[in-house]
Design an enzyme around this catalytic site. Structure first.
Site, PDB file in Angstrom:
ATOM      1  CE  LYS A 179      -3.766  -2.333   2.444  1.00 51.86           C
ATOM      2  NZ  LYS A 179      -4.453  -2.567   3.727  1.00 51.86           N
ATOM      3  CD  GLN A 184      -3.128  -3.944   6.973  1.00 48.86           C
ATOM      4  OE1 GLN A 184      -3.116  -2.979   6.212  1.00 48.86           O
ATOM      5  NE2 GLN A 184      -3.724  -5.087   6.664  1.00 48.86           N
ATOM      6  CG  ASP A 203      -9.223   0.433   4.974  1.00 43.71           C
ATOM      7  OD1 ASP A 203      -9.110   0.163   3.767  1.00 43.71           O
ATOM      8  OD2 ASP A 203      -8.404   0.062   5.834  1.00 43.71           O
TER       9      ASP A 203
END
Ligand code: NAP
Length: 312
Positions: A54, A98, A124
């Site tokens: 990422k 994460q 997200d």
């Protein structure tokens, strides 16, 4: 001949190339690049790889990518202070925590941390406000994995409206937002949790079958209507030779790769589905790279929206 491959890796590369000029335009206009901050607690090997990919994709496209590491044994309050620092930082447009978090942080740590991210920076799309906006089909930041799946289906011109889509798995991260995105595109959607009865029969009604349950090779050919499109979200690592032999023939490339590396990736879909499906996403090289590309796209979108401009 086998099913048509839906090339997620190829599309992800094209998306990254399309997005780089958008990042450059933002920087030219605002004097700084779009910024992403990733919070990584602990040192899980898979998470290390996802986070590295990422950060690289975002930096390669001309954005600023910052990794903030948090100790495996940190408390949730320590993690929240890191998120708060990023919330307050003007040059950070997008924040990602994460998952999974270290188990020591407690069962509800993920939810508590996700909701501590400023909703405008929630790359997200896990913040309850953004989930609510998704449910109501309002513009918002949407979870990257389902967003990548939809992008792939649309660019491959797989018809969604009017079809029957079956989503196996109902997690907040994949299954639920995937089902909503399909519903918003006028599919008839069936969502299957683990206690679903007669799962193979239900799945075999699907024109589009999404497997997001986290069980290696679980979806076999009897789950699949001939000609259906199969989206394999699962990423599972096999390290046991007997298990690898259960899925892959002795002389197959996967077996050769296992012999070299001692592990091999498999999705939630069994290799024999290839014989019946019309189109299928490979693992690796399917959904995974698109998730990364969507982190990049959401980072730029968040930056544009924060700066008051319409997202392009
Ligand atoms: P998760 O949080 O563990 O959720 C799994 C879901 O599958 C749950 O809703 C569970 O139902 C359901 N399930 C489990 N066994 C089932 C069964 N036998 N029949 C029907 N449903 C069943 O997993 P996740 O985070 O959604 O991830 C799913 C998979 O996608 C994993 O392999 C993960 O590694 C992969 N993944 C890939 C990407 C990517 O970028 N490609 C991104 C995220 C995740 P209950 O709710 O009833 O327990």
């Amino acid at each position: 001949v086998g099913a048509r491959r839906l090339d997620g890796a190829g599309l992800a590369a094209r998306l990254r190339a399309e997005l780089a000029p958008r990042a450059a335009r933002f920087e030219a206009r605002h004097g700084r690049p779009p910024g992403l901050g990733i919070v990584l607690a602990g040192q899980r090997p898979e998470s290390e790889i996802y986070v590295r990919n990422k950060l690289k994709a975002v930096a390669d496209a001309g954005c600023r990518a910052e990794l903030v590491r948090v100790d495996e044994h940190a408390t949730i309050d320590e993690c929240r202070r890191v998120v708060q620092r990023l919330n307050d930082d003007e040059a950070t447009d997008a924040i990602l925590v994460q998952s999974p978090l270290p188990p020591g942080m407690g069962a509800d740590a993920e939810r508590r941390l996700f909701e501590s991210i400023a909703s405008a920076k929630d790359v997200d799309g896990f913040h309850p406000e953004n989930v609510g906006r998704l449910v109501q089909k309002r513009p918002t930041l949407v979870a990257c994995t389902p967003l990548g799946c939809i992008e792939l289906l649309e660019r491959e011109q797989i018809a969604i409206a009017g079809c029957h889509a079956v989503v196996i798995g109902r997690s907040d991260i994949v299954g639920k937002p995937m089902a909503l995105l399909l519903l918003h595109r006028d599919a008839t959607v069936t969502i299957c949790p683990s206690r679903t009865q007669d799962l193979p029969q239900i799945a075999a009604n699907a024109d589009i079958l999404v497997a997001a349950l986290g069980r290696p090779g679980f979806v076999t050919r009897d789950f699949v209507k001939p000609g259906a499109t199969v989206v394999d979200v699962g990423i599972n690592v096999l390290t046991d030779a007997a298990e690898v032999a259960r899925f892959f023939a002795a002389d197959s490339p996967k077996q050769r790769s296992f012999a070299q590396k001692g592990s091999v990736l498999i999705g939630d879909v069994h290799p024999n589905v290839d014989e019946v499906a019309g189109a299928i996403t490979p693992v690796p090289g399917g959904v995974g790279p698109l998730t990364i590309a969507m982190v990049l796209r959401n980072t730029i979108t968040a930056a544009e929206l924060r700066a008051g401009g319409a997202a392009a």
